[in-house]
Design a protein around this motif. Sequence first.
Motif, PDB file in Angstrom:
ATOM      1  N   VAL A 119       0.852  -1.183   0.000  1.00  0.00           N
ATOM      2  CA  VAL A 119       0.000   0.000   0.000  1.00  0.00           C
ATOM      3  C   VAL A 119       0.891   1.237   0.000  1.00  0.00           C
ATOM      4  N   LEU A 120       0.548   2.207  -0.838  1.00  0.00           N
ATOM      5  CA  LEU A 120       1.299   3.451  -0.948  1.00  0.00           C
ATOM      6  C   LEU A 120       0.424   4.605  -0.491  1.00  0.00           C
ATOM      7  N   TRP A 121       0.834   5.249   0.607  1.00  0.00           N
ATOM      8  CA  TRP A 121       0.107   6.397   1.167  1.00  0.00           C
ATOM      9  C   TRP A 121       0.724   7.702   0.699  1.00  0.00           C
ATOM     10  N   MET A 122      -0.142   8.711   0.500  1.00  0.00           N
ATOM     11  CA  MET A 122       0.309  10.056   0.150  1.00  0.00           C
ATOM     12  C   MET A 122      -0.844  11.015   0.411  1.00  0.00           C
ATOM     13  N   ASN A 123      -0.544  12.301   0.332  1.00  0.00           N
ATOM     14  CA  ASN A 123      -1.620  13.290   0.486  1.00  0.00           C
ATOM     15  C   ASN A 123      -2.187  13.660  -0.888  1.00  0.00           C
ATOM     16  N   GLY A 124      -3.215  14.506  -0.866  1.00  0.00           N
ATOM     17  CA  GLY A 124      -3.878  14.898  -2.101  1.00  0.00           C
ATOM     18  C   GLY A 124      -2.974  15.624  -3.071  1.00  0.00           C
ATOM     19  N   TYR A 125      -2.063  16.435  -2.539  1.00  0.00           N
ATOM     20  CA  TYR A 125      -1.139  17.164  -3.414  1.00  0.00           C
ATOM     21  C   TYR A 125      -0.298  16.181  -4.232  1.00  0.00           C
ATOM     22  N   SER A 126       0.291  15.195  -3.574  1.00  0.00           N
ATOM     23  CA  SER A 126       1.125  14.216  -4.286  1.00  0.00           C
ATOM     24  C   SER A 126       0.300  13.343  -5.211  1.00  0.00           C
ATOM     25  N   TYR A 127      -0.931  13.045  -4.803  1.00  0.00           N
ATOM     26  CA  TYR A 127      -1.764  12.173  -5.619  1.00  0.00           C
ATOM     27  C   TYR A 127      -2.025  12.762  -7.012  1.00  0.00           C
ATOM     28  N   ARG A 128      -2.010  14.083  -7.132  1.00  0.00           N
ATOM     29  CA  ARG A 128      -2.268  14.697  -8.437  1.00  0.00           C
ATOM     30  C   ARG A 128      -1.339  14.164  -9.523  1.00  0.00           C
ATOM     31  N   GLN A 129      -0.091  13.834  -9.162  1.00  0.00           N
ATOM     32  CA  GLN A 129       0.797  13.323 -10.211  1.00  0.00           C
ATOM     33  C   GLN A 129       0.606  11.824 -10.458  1.00  0.00           C
ATOM     34  N   PHE A 130      -0.126  11.122  -9.580  1.00  0.00           N
ATOM     35  CA  PHE A 130      -0.395   9.694  -9.744  1.00  0.00           C
ATOM     36  C   PHE A 130      -1.825   9.421 -10.217  1.00  0.00           C
ATOM     37  N   ALA A 131      -2.690  10.429 -10.210  1.00  0.00           N
ATOM     38  CA  ALA A 131      -4.129  10.240 -10.438  1.00  0.00           C
ATOM     39  C   ALA A 131      -4.447   9.510 -11.740  1.00  0.00           C
ATOM     40  N   SER A 132      -3.724   9.794 -12.797  1.00  0.00           N
ATOM     41  CA  SER A 132      -4.025   9.152 -14.079  1.00  0.00           C
ATOM     42  C   SER A 132      -3.689   7.664 -14.072  1.00  0.00           C
ATOM     43  N   MET A 133      -2.947   7.217 -13.083  1.00  0.00           N
ATOM     44  CA  MET A 133      -2.552   5.808 -13.014  1.00  0.00           C
ATOM     45  C   MET A 133      -3.669   4.937 -12.428  1.00  0.00           C
ATOM     46  N   GLU A 134      -4.614   5.552 -11.712  1.00  0.00           N
ATOM     47  CA  GLU A 134      -5.749   4.844 -11.129  1.00  0.00           C
ATOM     48  C   GLU A 134      -5.335   3.500 -10.534  1.00  0.00           C
ATOM     49  N   ASP A 135      -4.454   3.529  -9.582  1.00  0.00           N
ATOM     50  CA  ASP A 135      -3.909   2.322  -8.983  1.00  0.00           C
ATOM     51  C   ASP A 135      -4.549   2.084  -7.622  1.00  0.00           C
ATOM     52  N   SER A 136      -5.096   0.892  -7.427  1.00  0.00           N
ATOM     53  CA  SER A 136      -5.811   0.578  -6.185  1.00  0.00           C
ATOM     54  C   SER A 136      -4.891   0.473  -4.971  1.00  0.00           C
ATOM     55  N   ARG A 137      -3.588   0.418  -5.189  1.00  0.00           N
ATOM     56  CA  ARG A 137      -2.649   0.355  -4.058  1.00  0.00           C
ATOM     57  C   ARG A 137      -2.445   1.718  -3.418  1.00  0.00           C
ATOM     58  N   ILE A 138      -2.841   2.788  -4.095  1.00  0.00           N
ATOM     59  CA  ILE A 138      -2.617   4.145  -3.596  1.00  0.00           C
ATOM     60  C   ILE A 138      -3.751   4.553  -2.665  1.00  0.00           C
ATOM     61  N   ARG A 139      -3.372   5.028  -1.486  1.00  0.00           N
ATOM     62  CA  ARG A 139      -4.323   5.556  -0.505  1.00  0.00           C
ATOM     63  C   ARG A 139      -3.992   7.025  -0.283  1.00  0.00           C
ATOM     64  N   VAL A 140      -5.020   7.856  -0.232  1.00  0.00           N
ATOM     65  CA  VAL A 140      -4.835   9.300  -0.086  1.00  0.00           C
ATOM     66  C   VAL A 140      -5.473   9.759   1.216  1.00  0.00           C
ATOM     67  N   ASP A 141      -4.676  10.439   2.026  1.00  0.00           N
ATOM     68  CA  ASP A 141      -5.161  10.997   3.289  1.00  0.00           C
ATOM     69  C   ASP A 141      -4.210  12.130   3.665  1.00  0.00           C
ATOM     70  N   GLU A 142      -4.744  13.227   4.138  1.00  0.00           N
ATOM     71  CA  GLU A 142      -3.888  14.346   4.521  1.00  0.00           C
ATOM     72  C   GLU A 142      -3.009  14.001   5.720  1.00  0.00           C
ATOM     73  N   ASN A 143      -3.384  13.005   6.502  1.00  0.00           N
ATOM     74  CA  ASN A 143      -2.571  12.524   7.626  1.00  0.00           C
ATOM     75  C   ASN A 143      -1.985  11.152   7.300  1.00  0.00           C
ATOM     76  N   PHE A 144      -1.463  11.021   6.081  1.00  0.00           N
ATOM     77  CA  PHE A 144      -1.023   9.718   5.587  1.00  0.00           C
ATOM     78  C   PHE A 144       0.049   9.060   6.446  1.00  0.00           C
ATOM     79  N   PHE A 145       0.948   9.837   7.041  1.00  0.00           N
ATOM     80  CA  PHE A 145       1.976   9.231   7.892  1.00  0.00           C
ATOM     81  C   PHE A 145       1.336   8.519   9.078  1.00  0.00           C
ATOM     82  N   ARG A 146       0.281   9.072   9.610  1.00  0.00           N
ATOM     83  CA  ARG A 146      -0.399   8.459  10.762  1.00  0.00           C
ATOM     84  C   ARG A 146      -1.242   7.258  10.354  1.00  0.00           C
TER      85      ARG A 146
END
Length: 137
Positions: free
Chosen positions: A38-65
Amino acid sequence: MILIACVDDAMGMMFNKRRQSQDRVVRKDILEEVGTGVLWMNGYSYRQFASMEDSRIRVDENFFRQAGEEDWCFTEDVSPAPYEASISRILLYNWNRKYPADVRFDIDLEEKGWRPVDIQEFSGHSHETITKVVYTK
């Protein structure tokens, strides 16, 4: 957790609220590294991954937690230093350039006992040479 970041030669990550750079070959390599994890990141970082539509990506503003012990975290604009105790490995992609920066990778690798265990160079899409370094304690 396993931490991923992209840095310049002075450990810069961002300037003027924008990432210094991005590269689609790096994004592909990150997802290869994550494997079935599972790959965590915030919404800002997700913008560069969004077109990949990968189910392993989780987006949360408190992703480290949110990240579990075996999960991966990609940071561009969030300081990793407060979470260092939870980090088991660090993967840095170096642009091999020095850009202006006002947000820097703030874990002092040498002082904190992190040591490189794997170094690879490859050609990116936007950068002729990108260096990937894996650190462990």
